[in-house]
Motif scaffolding. Sequence first.
Motif, PDB file in Angstrom:
ATOM      1  N   SER A   2       0.828  -1.200   0.000  1.00  0.00           N
ATOM      2  CA  SER A   2       0.000   0.000   0.000  1.00  0.00           C
ATOM      3  C   SER A   2       0.865   1.254   0.000  1.00  0.00           C
ATOM      4  N   ALA A   3       0.257   2.359  -0.425  1.00  0.00           N
ATOM      5  CA  ALA A   3       0.966   3.626  -0.515  1.00  0.00           C
ATOM      6  C   ALA A   3       1.046   4.297   0.847  1.00  0.00           C
ATOM      7  N   ASP A   4       2.061   5.112   1.043  1.00  0.00           N
ATOM      8  CA  ASP A   4       2.243   5.913   2.248  1.00  0.00           C
ATOM      9  C   ASP A   4       1.107   6.929   2.353  1.00  0.00           C
ATOM     10  N   THR A   5       0.398   6.948   3.477  1.00  0.00           N
ATOM     11  CA  THR A   5      -0.757   7.842   3.617  1.00  0.00           C
ATOM     12  C   THR A   5      -0.351   9.309   3.663  1.00  0.00           C
ATOM     13  N   ILE A   6       0.809   9.631   4.219  1.00  0.00           N
ATOM     14  CA  ILE A   6       1.268  11.024   4.245  1.00  0.00           C
ATOM     15  C   ILE A   6       1.578  11.494   2.829  1.00  0.00           C
ATOM     16  N   LEU A   7       2.274  10.661   2.067  1.00  0.00           N
ATOM     17  CA  LEU A   7       2.573  11.011   0.681  1.00  0.00           C
ATOM     18  C   LEU A   7       1.270  11.161  -0.116  1.00  0.00           C
ATOM     19  N   GLY A   8       0.315  10.280   0.129  1.00  0.00           N
ATOM     20  CA  GLY A   8      -0.997  10.381  -0.505  1.00  0.00           C
ATOM     21  C   GLY A   8      -1.700  11.681  -0.157  1.00  0.00           C
ATOM     22  N   PHE A   9      -1.541  12.136   1.096  1.00  0.00           N
ATOM     23  CA  PHE A   9      -2.112  13.413   1.529  1.00  0.00           C
ATOM     24  C   PHE A   9      -1.497  14.565   0.737  1.00  0.00           C
ATOM     25  N   PHE A  10      -0.168  14.547   0.546  1.00  0.00           N
ATOM     26  CA  PHE A  10       0.496  15.592  -0.242  1.00  0.00           C
ATOM     27  C   PHE A  10      -0.014  15.603  -1.679  1.00  0.00           C
ATOM     28  N   VAL A  11      -0.197  14.416  -2.264  1.00  0.00           N
ATOM     29  CA  VAL A  11      -0.681  14.323  -3.640  1.00  0.00           C
ATOM     30  C   VAL A  11      -2.112  14.854  -3.739  1.00  0.00           C
ATOM     31  N   GLN A  12      -2.963  14.508  -2.780  1.00  0.00           N
ATOM     32  CA  GLN A  12      -4.343  15.022  -2.768  1.00  0.00           C
ATOM     33  C   GLN A  12      -4.349  16.546  -2.666  1.00  0.00           C
TER      34      GLN A  12
END
Length: 133
Positions: A2-12
């Motif tokens: 699974s993807a890193d949730t913090i990195l996903g937050f930055f992308v969002q």
Amino acid sequence: MSADTILGFFVQATNKHDFNLDITLNVNGALVSGTTISAQEYFEELSEAFEDGNEISKKISEQLVQASEEAETNTNESASFIHLKSTKVYCGDSKSTPSKGNILWRGKLSDIDGFFLGKIAESKSSSSTSSSK
């Protein structure tokens, strides 16, 4: 994986609010360094590279414009990809690849092993060593 949730937050944040962030990603041992851009901006800039070509290039450009419009309307979906501009890729101690131009990069979030904030700066000369004795 699974993807890193913090990195996903930055992308969002980038996709929804045009938030740009200098970042360096660790991807399978390589370092990918650049500035985040939205999926919409990525597809828009990529389409410009094809718009002045032959019929096939123009068709590709049109498809990329359509992908950009779809990315703009799908900002509520969770992101699967990160998009970077001004990208440099480093493998080992070698110079970056590519070394010139504004390179766009797209990577799958689930393939990223780690990250740090900031870009890797190119040194102006590789022989700038100082000796203090």
